[in-house]
Motif scaffolding. Structure first.
Motif, PDB file in Angstrom:
ATOM      1  N   ILE A  55       1.388  -1.476  -0.099  1.00 54.22           N
ATOM      2  CA  ILE A  55       0.704  -0.044  -0.375  1.00 54.22           C
ATOM      3  C   ILE A  55       0.734   1.137  -0.241  1.00 54.22           C
ATOM      4  CG2 ILE A  55      -1.745   1.286   1.449  1.00 54.22           C
ATOM      5  CD1 ILE A  55      -2.503  -1.271  -0.106  1.00 54.22           C
ATOM      6  N   GLY A  60      -0.075   4.757  -0.785  1.00 53.80           N
ATOM      7  CA  GLY A  60      -1.024   5.474   0.745  1.00 53.80           C
ATOM      8  C   GLY A  60       0.008   5.679   1.318  1.00 53.80           C
ATOM      9  N   ASP A  64      -3.148   4.492   5.658  1.00 56.62           N
ATOM     10  CA  ASP A  64      -3.703   3.622   4.634  1.00 56.62           C
ATOM     11  C   ASP A  64      -2.829   2.605   4.782  1.00 56.62           C
ATOM     12  OD1 ASP A  64      -4.812   5.928   3.385  1.00 56.62           O
ATOM     13  OD2 ASP A  64      -3.301   5.861   2.496  1.00 56.62           O
ATOM     14  N   VAL A 148      -9.089   5.591   7.133  1.00 58.35           N
ATOM     15  CA  VAL A 148      -8.162   6.203   5.530  1.00 58.35           C
ATOM     16  C   VAL A 148      -9.499   7.792   5.281  1.00 58.35           C
ATOM     17  CG1 VAL A 148      -8.609   4.997   3.345  1.00 58.35           C
ATOM     18  CG2 VAL A 148      -8.314   3.661   4.877  1.00 58.35           C
ATOM     19  N   GLY A 152      -5.733   9.282   6.241  1.00 54.98           N
ATOM     20  CA  GLY A 152      -5.183   8.897   4.997  1.00 54.98           C
ATOM     21  C   GLY A 152      -4.802   9.680   3.990  1.00 54.98           C
ATOM     22  N   SER A 153      -3.782   9.210   2.999  1.00 57.41           N
ATOM     23  CA  SER A 153      -3.273  10.190   2.159  1.00 57.41           C
ATOM     24  C   SER A 153      -4.397  10.906   0.677  1.00 57.41           C
ATOM     25  CB  SER A 153      -2.481   9.409   0.709  1.00 57.41           C
ATOM     26  OG  SER A 153      -3.251   8.068   0.240  1.00 57.41           O
ATOM     27  N   LEU A 158     -11.191   3.023  -0.465  1.00 58.99           N
ATOM     28  CA  LEU A 158     -10.790   2.075   0.497  1.00 58.99           C
ATOM     29  C   LEU A 158     -11.234   0.532   0.237  1.00 58.99           C
ATOM     30  CD1 LEU A 158     -11.045   1.102   3.625  1.00 58.99           C
ATOM     31  CD2 LEU A 158     -13.858   0.741   3.248  1.00 58.99           C
ATOM     32  N   VAL A 161      -7.365   0.261  -0.353  1.00 59.51           N
ATOM     33  CA  VAL A 161      -6.179  -0.271   0.889  1.00 59.51           C
ATOM     34  C   VAL A 161      -7.109  -2.045   1.027  1.00 59.51           C
ATOM     35  CG1 VAL A 161      -6.671   0.091   3.124  1.00 59.51           C
ATOM     36  CG2 VAL A 161      -6.649   1.835   1.212  1.00 59.51           C
TER      37      VAL A 161
END
Length: 591
Positions: A55, A60, A64, A148, A152-153, A158, A161
């Motif tokens: 990931i 990510g 993530d 996420v 997350g980034s 999702l 991920v």
């Protein structure tokens, strides 16, 4: 922060020697510390660590990758974790130099009361671990989605991920050794817990090490979460199967309880912290440890550190940097500080929505000083008010960092092993037994109540020096967790052990083997094989009831992961990671 101070402890680049050279080996580690300059993943399962790296390589960030690891561990280590459990998260934002926290624990059913439990035949001081009354609303699924979205980034969905975990579950994987042992230990529980036990077994039995197992029903559950978000778990097929199974055993869970959790979402909370060795702040020796607030037990670790600080300032124990590591004086001080901390938190840790938090009062310097004065350097205080904690090995903890300097300290748990061992039909996971952490005593802060969250054992940790990340770390394993947080941190701060050495070093666990955190009687101190026999004998003479533990039973000392931020002499940031040898795990650096 200068390059020299950023890695002042435990790794001095001027003194680093090859780890295989016994002349310079501070502790006889069996693994080398893993180094890298980009992202890093340390978890209790190699395949899951690889998923995290995958990931990171897709763009990510640490959050993530942490969710991807959590899902992969549900596949490869279901004996400790899963989507049927809960999760907590700490996230260090490198740009803001700020620690954020998420509480992903679920609540008791809205219809659950102490009176109804008594009427249902639950007469003891706690809900039995195997009872489906012990199932609170699983919070992990919501925590994965929200982690996420919030942390997350923003570059991955999702579905991206969760894709590696879905692939693992559909295609199958070879079971690793420690996981196989724990799986076999729970085989009878799984068989007796629900009619759907075959979903967690291989040809009607627990898989053995090296055997491959597929989990297509779990893959289906993950896919529904990936495509539908929270509705894929808290509404529809999965939710209905959870409720049907619980109600078939007389439980109180309703679809509305699951829908309510999805509606509320995972709670972002303000992390609590304590700066240990604060008096050494001018030389940048102070380390600020961050934990999630109650209903988690991270407060226990902070209290113990505060009491240890006061014990040293009062001269009740020498500077722990000058005391023999894992010697009598050192272990006695840590054991007693943790006993005092647990005596408080076993009572005061409860759902803050139902009981006013006492965190500030408990971490007040004057209060810590008074608690420290109860320490007797010459003898054990095994009868500390409210007793000693219990221990179960029931959780997965993992650390993830990324090339931007962010870090995610994440923990996911079924509570005791497979939890209740009960499998909702066609879902491929077991339901946790976190409700066993309630106290069935009218008026107790942690007494069961509708929509209430129980005392929670799972706690991620972080440590900062100033506003710079020092450690992203944790030690899984029930009531061992705050004990592990303290021991691993002090291994590094006071004795200069590397990330891997700090994990490998023998540990102690007070209260090991007890049935329940609150109602259990006073218990012994377990020490790991490797602590010197003469130290054990001296502790016994001081009044400690000591048991030496070896073999597979070493699981009770927890299984930790550590990622340390370093600055090289030229000012470039690097990561140093360790993975606990008490598990199957591995630390992996991103290339």
């Amino acid at each position: 922060m200068s390059a020299s101070s950023a890695q002042r402890s435990p790794l001095d680049w001027e003194k680093v020697k090859p780890s295989h050279d016994p002349q310079f080996q501070r502790f006889a580690s069996r693994r080398s510390t893993v180094m890298g300059t980009k992202g890093m993943v340390a978890s209790s399962q190699p395949l899951a660590s690889s998923v995290g790296i995958e990931i990171l390589n897709k763009g990510g960030n640490a959050a993530d990758a942490a969710v991807a690891v959590a899902a992969a561990l549900n596949v490869t280590e279901p004996c400790n974790t899963g989507i049927g459990g809960d999760a907590f998260c700490l996230f260090y934002d490198a740009k803001l130099k700020k620690v954020r926290a998420l509480n992903g624990s679920g609540r008791a059913p809205g219809a659950m009361t102490l009176e109804k439990l008594r009427s249902a035949g639950i007469q003891g001081p706690e809900i039995p671990m195997t009872s489906l009354h012990a199932v609170t609303v699983p919070g992990a699924a919501s925590a994965w989605v929200d982690t996420v979205q919030l942390l997350g980034s923003g570059k991955l969905e999702l579905s991206d991920v969760l894709a590696p975990a879905i692939r693992l579950a559909e295609n199958g994987y070879p079971v690793h050794e420690a996981t196989a042992h724990l799986w076999q230990r729970s085989e009878n529980l799984i068989k007796s817990a629900s009619p759907n036990h075959d979903e967690m077994l291989l040809d009607g039995r627990a898989p053995r090490a090296g055997e491959s197992i597929r989990m297509p029903n779990l893959a289906r559950t993950f896919r529904e979460l990936a495509t539908k978000g929270k509705d894929g778990f808290y509404k529809g097929r999965v939710a209905q199967e959870i409720v049907s199974l619980i109600k078939s055993k007389g439980g109180f869970m309703e679809l509305e309880d699951l829908e309510d959790h999805a509606r509320r979402g995972t709670e972002e909370v303000t992390p609590i912290s304590y700066t240990y060795n604060r008096s050494d702040a001018e030389s940048e020796g102070g380390v600020t440890v961050y934990e999630c607030p109650p209903n988690g037990q991270g407060l226990t670790a902070l209290l113990a550190l505060g009491i240890l600080d006061q014990m040293q300032e009062l001269g009740l124990v020498r500077d722990l940097s000058k005391v023999e590591h894992n010697g009598v004086e050192y272990l006695h001080a840590l054991i007693e500080a943790l006993r005092l901390a647990f005596a408080d938190t076993k009572y005061f840790v409860a759902d803050p929505d139902h009981y006013k938090s006492r965190v500030d009062d408990l971490l007040n310097a004057d209060y810590l000083r008074e608690r420290a004065k109860l320490f007797d350097p010459t003898k054990a205080s095994v009868d500390v008010q409210r007793g000693s904690p219990a221990n179960t090995c029931d959780t997965v903890y993992f650390s993830v960092t990324d090339s931007e300097g962010n870090a995610c300290s994440f923990i996911n748990s079924n509570y005791a092993g497979f939890g209740t061992g009960a499998v909702p039909k066609g879902c491929g996971f077991t339901l946790q037994n976190r409700g066993a952490g309630f106290v069935l005593e009218e008026g107790h802060p942690n007494c069961v109540a509708p929509g209430k969250r129980p005392y929670h054992t799972i706690i991620p940790a972080m440590a900062l020096r100033g506003d710079e990340l020092f450690l992203c770390y944790g030690v899984m394993g029930g009531f061992m967790q705050p004990q592990g947080h303290v021991q691993v941190l002090l291994n590094m701060v006071h004795h200069g052990l590397s990330a891997q050495e700090a994990l490998d070093s023998p540990r102690f666990c007070i209260g090991a083997g007890m049935a329940h955190p609150i109602s259990g009687p006073i218990s012994q101190v377990s020490v790991e094989d490797g602590i010197q026999p003469e130290v054990v004998e001296s502790l016994k003479k001081m009044g400690h009831e000591v048991e030496v533990v070896s073999g597979w039973n070493r699981f009770q000392f927890g299984r930790g992961q550590v990622i340390q931020r370093l600055e090289t002499p030229r000012g470039k940031v690097a990561w140093a990671a360790g993975s606990d040898l008490r598990a199957d795990g591995q630390a992996i650096a991103q290339v």
